[in-house]
Design an enzyme around this catalytic site. Structure first.
Site, PDB file in Angstrom:
ATOM      1  N   ASP A   8     -88.830   2.867 -70.590  1.00 27.31           N
ATOM      2  CA  ASP A   8     -90.122   3.202 -70.014  1.00 27.31           C
ATOM      3  C   ASP A   8     -90.921   3.844 -71.166  1.00 27.31           C
ATOM      4  OD1 ASP A   8     -92.108   3.941 -68.074  1.00 27.31           O
ATOM      5  OD2 ASP A   8     -91.302   5.976 -68.161  1.00 27.31           O
ATOM      6  N   LEU A   9     -92.232   3.841 -71.077  1.00 29.98           N
ATOM      7  CA  LEU A   9     -93.027   4.397 -72.188  1.00 29.98           C
ATOM      8  C   LEU A   9     -93.465   5.847 -71.916  1.00 29.98           C
ATOM      9  CD1 LEU A   9     -94.592   3.973 -74.891  1.00 29.98           C
ATOM     10  CD2 LEU A   9     -96.490   3.124 -73.512  1.00 29.98           C
ATOM     11  N   ASP A  10     -94.284   6.001 -70.844  1.00 34.69           N
ATOM     12  CA  ASP A  10     -94.841   7.325 -70.539  1.00 34.69           C
ATOM     13  C   ASP A  10     -93.732   8.282 -70.115  1.00 34.69           C
ATOM     14  OD1 ASP A  10     -97.593   6.608 -70.901  1.00 34.69           O
ATOM     15  OD2 ASP A  10     -97.539   5.555 -68.995  1.00 34.69           O
ATOM     16  N   THR A  16     -97.196  11.239 -72.449  1.00 32.54           N
ATOM     17  CA  THR A  16     -98.574  10.957 -72.041  1.00 32.54           C
ATOM     18  C   THR A  16     -98.897  11.544 -70.672  1.00 32.54           C
ATOM     19  OG1 THR A  16     -97.623   8.820 -71.564  1.00 32.54           O
ATOM     20  CG2 THR A  16     -99.190   8.902 -73.368  1.00 32.54           C
ATOM     21  N   LYS A  44     -95.859  10.308 -61.510  1.00 33.10           N
ATOM     22  CA  LYS A  44     -95.063   9.722 -62.584  1.00 33.10           C
ATOM     23  C   LYS A  44     -94.456   8.385 -62.173  1.00 33.10           C
ATOM     24  CE  LYS A  44     -94.095  13.818 -65.265  1.00 33.10           C
ATOM     25  NZ  LYS A  44     -93.118  14.817 -65.687  1.00 33.10           N
ATOM     26  N   GLY A  45     -94.669   7.383 -62.994  1.00 36.25           N
ATOM     27  CA  GLY A  45     -94.102   6.060 -62.744  1.00 36.25           C
ATOM     28  C   GLY A  45     -94.873   5.243 -61.716  1.00 36.25           C
ATOM     29  N   ARG A  48    -101.715   2.946 -61.219  1.00 33.65           N
ATOM     30  CA  ARG A  48    -102.998   3.666 -61.257  1.00 33.65           C
ATOM     31  C   ARG A  48    -103.633   3.790 -59.874  1.00 33.65           C
ATOM     32  NH1 ARG A  48    -107.068   1.016 -65.240  1.00 33.65           N
ATOM     33  NH2 ARG A  48    -105.208   1.171 -66.518  1.00 33.65           N
ATOM     34  N   LYS A  77    -111.411   7.564 -64.295  1.00 33.44           N
ATOM     35  CA  LYS A  77    -110.228   8.307 -64.762  1.00 33.44           C
ATOM     36  C   LYS A  77    -109.644   7.622 -65.997  1.00 33.44           C
ATOM     37  CE  LYS A  77    -105.641   8.799 -65.122  1.00 33.44           C
ATOM     38  NZ  LYS A  77    -104.610   7.857 -65.544  1.00 33.44           N
ATOM     39  N   SER A 115     -92.941  -0.877 -68.780  1.00 33.41           N
ATOM     40  CA  SER A 115     -93.866   0.187 -68.359  1.00 33.41           C
ATOM     41  C   SER A 115     -94.858  -0.304 -67.317  1.00 33.41           C
ATOM     42  CB  SER A 115     -94.642   0.678 -69.595  1.00 33.41           C
ATOM     43  OG  SER A 115     -95.746   1.463 -69.213  1.00 33.41           O
ATOM     44  N   ALA A 116     -95.231   0.588 -66.409  1.00 32.97           N
ATOM     45  CA  ALA A 116     -96.238   0.265 -65.386  1.00 32.97           C
ATOM     46  C   ALA A 116     -97.656   0.312 -65.957  1.00 32.97           C
ATOM     47  CB  ALA A 116     -96.133   1.271 -64.246  1.00 32.97           C
ATOM     48  N   SER A 117     -97.792   0.847 -67.162  1.00 38.90           N
ATOM     49  CA  SER A 117     -99.127   1.134 -67.688  1.00 38.90           C
ATOM     50  C   SER A 117     -99.823  -0.087 -68.275  1.00 38.90           C
ATOM     51  CB  SER A 117     -99.026   2.212 -68.770  1.00 38.90           C
ATOM     52  OG  SER A 117    -100.293   2.384 -69.371  1.00 38.90           O
ATOM     53  N   LYS A 118    -101.123  -0.174 -67.961  1.00 40.02           N
ATOM     54  CA  LYS A 118    -101.948  -1.225 -68.563  1.00 40.02           C
ATOM     55  C   LYS A 118    -102.423  -0.770 -69.950  1.00 40.02           C
ATOM     56  CE  LYS A 118    -103.541  -3.590 -64.461  1.00 40.02           C
ATOM     57  NZ  LYS A 118    -103.678  -3.037 -63.129  1.00 40.02           N
ATOM     58  N   ASN A 119    -102.150   0.483 -70.292  1.00 39.35           N
ATOM     59  CA  ASN A 119    -102.545   1.017 -71.604  1.00 39.35           C
ATOM     60  C   ASN A 119    -101.377   1.048 -72.591  1.00 39.35           C
ATOM     61  OD1 ASN A 119    -105.384   1.902 -71.092  1.00 39.35           O
ATOM     62  ND2 ASN A 119    -104.387   3.122 -69.499  1.00 39.35           N
ATOM     63  N   LYS A 146     -92.906  -0.427 -59.805  1.00 41.36           N
ATOM     64  CA  LYS A 146     -91.647   0.291 -59.594  1.00 41.36           C
ATOM     65  C   LYS A 146     -91.788   1.050 -58.269  1.00 41.36           C
ATOM     66  CE  LYS A 146     -91.381   1.182 -64.572  1.00 41.36           C
ATOM     67  NZ  LYS A 146     -91.502   2.168 -65.655  1.00 41.36           N
ATOM     68  N   GLU A 170     -85.446   6.046 -68.227  1.00 36.18           N
ATOM     69  CA  GLU A 170     -86.562   6.334 -67.312  1.00 36.18           C
ATOM     70  C   GLU A 170     -86.732   7.822 -67.038  1.00 36.18           C
ATOM     71  OE1 GLU A 170     -89.030   5.804 -65.390  1.00 36.18           O
ATOM     72  OE2 GLU A 170     -89.296   3.646 -65.547  1.00 36.18           O
ATOM     73  N   ASP A 171     -87.973   8.264 -66.890  1.00 40.46           N
ATOM     74  CA  ASP A 171     -88.221   9.669 -66.526  1.00 40.46           C
ATOM     75  C   ASP A 171     -88.733   9.807 -65.100  1.00 40.46           C
ATOM     76  OD1 ASP A 171     -90.794   8.591 -67.028  1.00 40.46           O
ATOM     77  OD2 ASP A 171     -91.569  10.616 -67.303  1.00 40.46           O
TER      78      ASP A 171
HETATM   79  C1  BG6 Z   1     -96.895   4.950 -65.712  1.00 39.53           C
HETATM   80  C2  BG6 Z   1     -97.211   6.424 -65.586  1.00 39.53           C
HETATM   81  O1  BG6 Z   1     -96.143   4.715 -66.862  1.00 39.53           O
HETATM   82  O2  BG6 Z   1     -98.095   4.185 -65.780  1.00 39.53           O
HETATM   83  C3  BG6 Z   1     -98.125   6.664 -64.398  1.00 39.53           C
HETATM   84  O3  BG6 Z   1     -96.011   7.160 -65.427  1.00 39.53           O
HETATM   85  C4  BG6 Z   1     -99.372   5.784 -64.513  1.00 39.53           C
HETATM   86  O4  BG6 Z   1     -98.470   8.032 -64.350  1.00 39.53           O
HETATM   87  C5  BG6 Z   1     -98.966   4.321 -64.650  1.00 39.53           C
HETATM   88  O5  BG6 Z   1    -100.204   5.947 -63.373  1.00 39.53           O
HETATM   89  C6  BG6 Z   1    -100.165   3.385 -64.824  1.00 39.53           C
HETATM   90  O6  BG6 Z   1    -100.776   3.667 -66.039  1.00 39.53           O
HETATM   91  P1  BG6 Z   1    -102.200   3.151 -66.512  1.00 39.53           P
HETATM   92  O7  BG6 Z   1    -102.230   3.541 -67.969  1.00 39.53           O
HETATM   93  O8  BG6 Z   1    -102.215   1.662 -66.337  1.00 39.53           O
HETATM   94  O9  BG6 Z   1    -103.231   3.838 -65.694  1.00 39.53           O
HETATM   95 MG    MG Z   2     -92.456   7.324 -67.201  1.00 36.18          MG
END
Ligand code: BG6
Ligand code: MG
Length: 216
Positions: A8-10, A16, A44-45, A48, A77, A115-119, A146, A170-171
């Site tokens: 996992d990243l964040d 982050t 967490k996890g 968005r 946000k 990772s779930a993040s688009k960033n 997830k 994973e955290d």
């Molecule tokens: C996860 C974070 O990795 O990504 C969450 O733990 C976050 O807190 C999710 O909401 C989505 O991230 P992003 O960057 O696409 O808004």
């Molecule tokens: Mg995480």
């Protein structure tokens, strides 16, 4: 035998969560309510849009916004969040992570991001790790969040590895549940009181050796 590690990243590679917290808190304050660090644990996890739903529930504002308005709030946000992450530096990689990734490489273990993040790619570029992984599966590539296992099974598929030969770091509880649902080993990164059912738990990667990937 473990042949691949999915990170996992964040909260695992970088902290982050503090930037997500700052941006969500700013939004909550603008909407007229408080948002604490304890509240932030619940995000967490989580994706968005689901994070926004939880935030609005905390502020007793569920049902006050249309889907279009909610999208605008989440975008706002994210713009604040991106202001923080686009300034990140290599020294924000959590202690021991780079050494551990190197150790895995030397031992022929493949590595991926799940990772779930688009960033995720923006962050990996900023901290100089974008070229280190055999696969990067992030929020732009998945349709199910997830605890659905999709993010991890996709990463294993991209690496051509069997799920049972993968371990996930994973955290978040949602992430641990996702790893277990995929039939993978799960190593929790964080505090035992927040993270249940993982095969192992570590507080971080400092001084971790190959022994970590041995399971009974
Ligand atoms: C996860 C974070 O990795 O990504 C969450 O733990 C976050 O807190 C999710 O909401 C989505 O991230 P992003 O960057 O696409 O808004
Ligand atoms: Mg995480």
């Amino acid at each position: 035998m473990i042949r691949a590690c999915i990170f996992d990243l964040d909260g695992v590679i970088v902290d982050t969560a503090k930037y997500h917290y700052k941006a969500w808190k700013r939004l909550a304050n603008e909407l007229g309510f408080e948002f604490t660090e304890e509240d932030n644990e619940r995000l967490k996890g989580v994706s968005r849009m689901t994070s926004l739903e939880i935030l609005l529930e905390i502020g007793n504002k569920k049902g006050e916004y249309t889907e279009d308005e909610k999208l605008k709030l989440a975008t706002k946000k994210n713009e604040w969040y991106r202001e923080y992450i686009t300034k990140m530096e290599k020294d924000e990689i959590l202690p021991g992570v780079e050494g551990f990734l190197e150790l895995l490489r030397q031992n022929g273990v493949k590595i991926a991001i799940g990772s779930a993040s688009k960033n995720a790619k923006t962050i990996l570029e900023r901290i100089g790790l974008i070229d280190k992984f055999d696969a990067i599966v992030d929020g732009t590539k998945i349709t199910k969040a997830k605890p659905d296992p999709q993010v991890f099974t996709k990463a294993a598929d991209e690496m051509n590895e069997k799920y049972e030969d993968c371990v996930v770091f994973e955290d978040s509880q949602a992430g641990i549940d996702a790893a277990l649902a995929a039939g993978m080993k799960a190593i929790a990164v964080g505090k035992p009181e927040n993270l249940k059912n993982a095969h192992k738990i570590i507080s971080g990667f400092k001084n971790k050796d190959f022994e970590l990937l041995m399971f009974d």
